[in-house]
Design a protein around this motif. Structure first.
Motif, PDB file in Angstrom:
ATOM      1  N   UNK A   6      31.488  37.960  29.975  1.00  0.00           N
ATOM      2  CA  UNK A   6      29.724  37.530  29.183  1.00  0.00           C
ATOM      3  C   UNK A   6      28.988  39.073  30.289  1.00  0.00           C
ATOM      4  N   UNK A   7      30.182  40.271  29.752  1.00  0.00           N
ATOM      5  CA  UNK A   7      29.107  41.324  29.974  1.00  0.00           C
ATOM      6  C   UNK A   7      29.797  42.416  29.662  1.00  0.00           C
ATOM      7  N   UNK A   8      29.326  43.724  29.129  1.00  0.00           N
ATOM      8  CA  UNK A   8      29.794  44.705  28.441  1.00  0.00           C
ATOM      9  C   UNK A   8      30.996  45.360  29.054  1.00  0.00           C
ATOM     10  N   UNK A   9      32.594  45.249  28.344  1.00  0.00           N
ATOM     11  CA  UNK A   9      34.112  45.081  29.295  1.00  0.00           C
ATOM     12  C   UNK A   9      33.944  47.023  29.395  1.00  0.00           C
ATOM     13  N   UNK A  17      34.699  49.627  33.762  1.00  0.00           N
ATOM     14  CA  UNK A  17      34.030  51.950  34.559  1.00  0.00           C
ATOM     15  C   UNK A  17      33.708  51.309  36.055  1.00  0.00           C
ATOM     16  N   UNK A  18      32.970  50.093  36.426  1.00  0.00           N
ATOM     17  CA  UNK A  18      32.713  49.725  37.555  1.00  0.00           C
ATOM     18  C   UNK A  18      33.672  49.390  38.978  1.00  0.00           C
ATOM     19  N   UNK A  19      34.737  48.162  38.264  1.00  0.00           N
ATOM     20  CA  UNK A  19      36.024  48.405  38.337  1.00  0.00           C
ATOM     21  C   UNK A  19      37.341  49.751  39.346  1.00  0.00           C
ATOM     22  N   UNK A  45      29.568  39.449  38.001  1.00  0.00           N
ATOM     23  CA  UNK A  45      28.482  39.307  38.471  1.00  0.00           C
ATOM     24  C   UNK A  45      27.847  40.937  38.739  1.00  0.00           C
ATOM     25  N   UNK A  46      28.583  41.388  39.356  1.00  0.00           N
ATOM     26  CA  UNK A  46      27.767  43.328  39.917  1.00  0.00           C
ATOM     27  C   UNK A  46      27.400  43.720  38.415  1.00  0.00           C
ATOM     28  N   UNK A  47      28.650  43.319  37.329  1.00  0.00           N
ATOM     29  CA  UNK A  47      28.219  44.674  36.135  1.00  0.00           C
ATOM     30  C   UNK A  47      27.123  44.088  35.464  1.00  0.00           C
ATOM     31  N   UNK A  48      27.088  42.462  35.557  1.00  0.00           N
ATOM     32  CA  UNK A  48      25.897  41.865  34.900  1.00  0.00           C
ATOM     33  C   UNK A  48      24.766  42.429  36.063  1.00  0.00           C
TER      34      UNK A  48
END
Length: 257
Positions: free
Chosen positions: A193-196, A201-203, A247-250
């Motif tokens: 549900x977020x930009x993949x 990149x976040x991970x 959730x963090x990415x969101x």
């Protein structure tokens, strides 16, 4: 003719028929009619795959192994791809859903998983043998030192199960470590549900400095001060589940607007 294991290709040929059969049997055979075996070597597992109802293809980089397979499994010949799995364009070979199985060369096993994730719309199932600690890492849950980039990215799209451990003695030449077999089954809903791209990149950024809190390790993403003060950002990456990374990415997406 026998094929010599080549060190530069990371080859360790499986010689135990029972384990070859066991790995072939890890495939559920649901949701696809085609299987690709990566790195079949001398075909110890291939012959068990050929007994199944799906169509087996193999991909092998070692020309000596390719020649052996062509001479040994005559009806497989048109489905032997003599190439490097990491370099092929998958859509040139497979239009529909297919599963992946293999006794993967240790030196490229993580890259094989990353390529599978890239093409997850085509690959509902993935099963195979890795160096044991890599297999454990892919299946690991949050809170452990081995939990990392591979764990989060694989488990975002697949349900991962560690199946069994394989000792070095069943290979020629024997590796210096144990091996482990895992199976990954694609989730029913494997879109996020977020930009993949941002999620990846976040991970990767978070685990790039895994000892730091997220408010430090994610500095490069230009987060607002108010976001960096939220509780999630006081954690270290291995404390976050896959859901929490989503959730963090969101939150980071919303923060950018």
């Amino acid at each position: 003719m026998t094929v010599r294991a080549k060190k530069h290709l990371g080859q360790h040929f499986l010689k135990d028929e029972q384990i070859a059969s066991d790995i072939a049997n890890t495939l559920t055979e649901k949701g696809y009619d085609t299987v690709l075996e990566i790195g079949p070597g001398m075909g110890v597992m291939t012959k068990y795959l050929l007994e199944k109802k799906y169509t087996t293809h193999v991909i092998e980089i070692d020309t000596e192994s390719v020649e052996y397979l062509q001479n040994t499994y005559l009806n497989l010949t048109p489905r032997i791809i003599s190439a490097d799995f990491l370099k092929i364009n998958i859509t040139d070979y497979f239009e529909d859903q297919f599963a992946i199985v293999g006794n993967f060369p240790y030196n490229i096993s993580s890259q094989i998983v990353f390529k599978t994730l890239e093409h997850r719309d085509r690959i509902p199932e993935f099963s195979g043998m890795f160096q044991k600690e890599v297999a454990q890492r892919i299946a690991e849950k949050k809170g452990s030192k081995t939990y990392g980039i591979l764990s989060v990215l694989a488990q975002a799209f697949y349900d991962v199960e560690y199946l069994f451990t394989v000792p070095p003695t069943v290979f020629n030449p024997p590796p210096k470590v144990d091996s482990g077999v895992i199976r990954m089954l694609r989730k029913e809903d494997y879109s996020l549900p977020v930009d993949e791209k941002l999620f990846f990149r976040v991970v990767k950024t978070a685990f790039g400095q895994r000892r730091k809190m997220l408010r430090s390790s994610l500095k490069a993403l230009n987060l607002s001060d108010s976001l960096r003060e939220t509780e999630l950002f006081t954690k270290r990456p291995e404390q976050l589940s896959v859901e929490e990374f989503i959730n963090l990415t969101s939150l980071i997406e919303q923060d950018a607007h």
